[in-house]
Design an enzyme around this catalytic site. Sequence first.
Site, PDB file in Angstrom:
ATOM      1  N   GLU A 247       0.848  -1.203   0.000  1.00 41.96           N
ATOM      2  CA  GLU A 247       0.000   0.000   0.000  1.00 41.96           C
ATOM      3  C   GLU A 247       0.883   1.253   0.000  1.00 41.96           C
ATOM      4  O   GLU A 247       0.633   2.218  -0.725  1.00 41.96           O
ATOM      5  CB  GLU A 247      -0.922  -0.014   1.231  1.00 41.96           C
ATOM      6  CG  GLU A 247      -1.694   1.282   1.422  1.00 41.96           C
ATOM      7  CD  GLU A 247      -2.867   1.183   2.383  1.00 41.96           C
ATOM      8  OE1 GLU A 247      -3.259   0.062   2.764  1.00 41.96           O
ATOM      9  OE2 GLU A 247      -3.406   2.251   2.750  1.00 41.96           O
ATOM     10  N   ARG A 248       1.938   1.229   0.791  1.00 41.16           N
ATOM     11  CA  ARG A 248       2.778   2.435   0.923  1.00 41.16           C
ATOM     12  C   ARG A 248       3.652   2.649  -0.305  1.00 41.16           C
ATOM     13  O   ARG A 248       3.861   3.784  -0.736  1.00 41.16           O
ATOM     14  CB  ARG A 248       3.588   2.342   2.229  1.00 41.16           C
ATOM     15  CG  ARG A 248       2.660   2.549   3.411  1.00 41.16           C
ATOM     16  CD  ARG A 248       3.219   2.237   4.771  1.00 41.16           C
ATOM     17  NE  ARG A 248       2.113   2.331   5.736  1.00 41.16           N
ATOM     18  CZ  ARG A 248       2.131   1.821   6.959  1.00 41.16           C
ATOM     19  NH1 ARG A 248       3.187   1.180   7.399  1.00 41.16           N
ATOM     20  NH2 ARG A 248       1.080   1.952   7.754  1.00 41.16           N
TER      21      ARG A 248
END
Length: 390
Positions: A247-248
């Site tokens: 996600e990051r």
Amino acid sequence: MQFTHEHREIQKTLKRYIDEHINPHVDEWEAAEIFPAHEVFKGLGDLGLLGLTKPEANGGAGLDYSYGMAMAETLGHIHCGGVPMAIGVQTDMATPALARFGSDELKREFLAPAIAGDMVGCIGVSEPGAGSDVAAIKSVARKDGDDYLISGQKMWITNSLQADWMCMLVNTGDGPAHKNKSLVMVRMRENGKLVKGIEVAQKIKKIGMNSSDTGLIYFDEVRVPQRNRIGQEGAGFIYQMQQFQEERLWCAASTLQSLTNCIEWTVEWAQERKLFGASLADQQWVQFKLAELKTEVESLRALTYQAVEHYVAGEDVTEWATMAKLKAGRLNRTVPDTCLQFWGGMGFTWENKVSRMYRDGRLASIGGGADEVMLGILSKIMGIAKRPVK
Ligand SMILES: Cc1cc2nc3c(=O)[nH]c(=O)nc-3n(C[C@H](O)[C@H](O)[C@H](O)COP(=O)(O)OP(=O)(O)OC[C@H]3O[C@@H](n4cnc5c(N)ncnc54)[C@H](O)[C@@H]3O)c2cc1C
């Protein structure tokens, strides 16, 4: 990181889809505060773009994460942040743990249709009382025969007004907060109708990311087979922390193009705008600020590419992904803000492209782990804070 011919071809295919099927509708979707996720995802699924890094056995392309990054970057051509974020949830936020730790049966039921664009997914971690402090979630899955009965609330959930399923973090035991959680695949809708016990309590109105639907969802004794649990019982917190890495990385990669666009639009505007007998771009202050911003964005690009190189090499990228996410959050505030200033009153109007970026980009410092959470992780890794992560 060098993009190959294959990376470029994927980017071209996606860009064509964006130009023909997404950007012409963005203003309408922003005004409606929702976009037709099933329709858009089906189009992307038909082009093979929703499973680039996912197993071929489930309809994915089985490519390494550099291809996911190339896709995330190209999503920055979309003229808003909401639609890219919704796509990122499907490809990089709600599905990594399922692909890595889910049973074959679970992947057939949920991952394959998500890759095909036949199902819309969402990720349910945050709750009204627990966002940054993930370990503090209260949602519970109680065993009942071969099933779980799930009760609780999930807040801020992207795609949840339309999603067919949620990858949900729940407490499945009474032990320590980092060892009592599991990720469970929860079917939210059957034939478009909410399943028994699930309620959309609120569609949340936001200052930006308007085309993306964000919900507060209630769960009241929702019956889910225990076989819908991803991997081991009690390992959900760890799986979610690993899932956050993609996600990051995605957050960082997806901002590179849009930040670049923001600067380029502003350069064009500054060259056209006349004041004091010259163009705005003739002011050295404006030139230097824009040059500085470009340097910052290229620094983020270098950091993100390096993070992805380490990830592709199979290394733990907690530190790299955290730094890239932090820097992306920072730049999503400073770049649109500085650019908006140069647009004067036009920058303060609702329809302006830069003002939309200013509103949408603000989320990057909050969602997927706030800047301070990133700094906390880095402090631990650096050994400054008491509990080192490594
Ligand atoms: C538009 C939108 C979409 C989202 N989509 C999803 C989704 O799909 N799924 C999902 O699960 N969640 C989603 N979220 C939730 C998001 O991840 C959380 O909002 C975020 O993690 C912050 O949690 P919180 O809002 O509860 O803020 P809190 O945890 O209450 O934190 C408030 C503020 O405190 C500060 N802070 C936090 N920790 C520290 C610290 N250690 N030291 C100092 N200061 C600190 C930060 O500035 C933070 O912004 C979404 C949020 C938004 C707004």
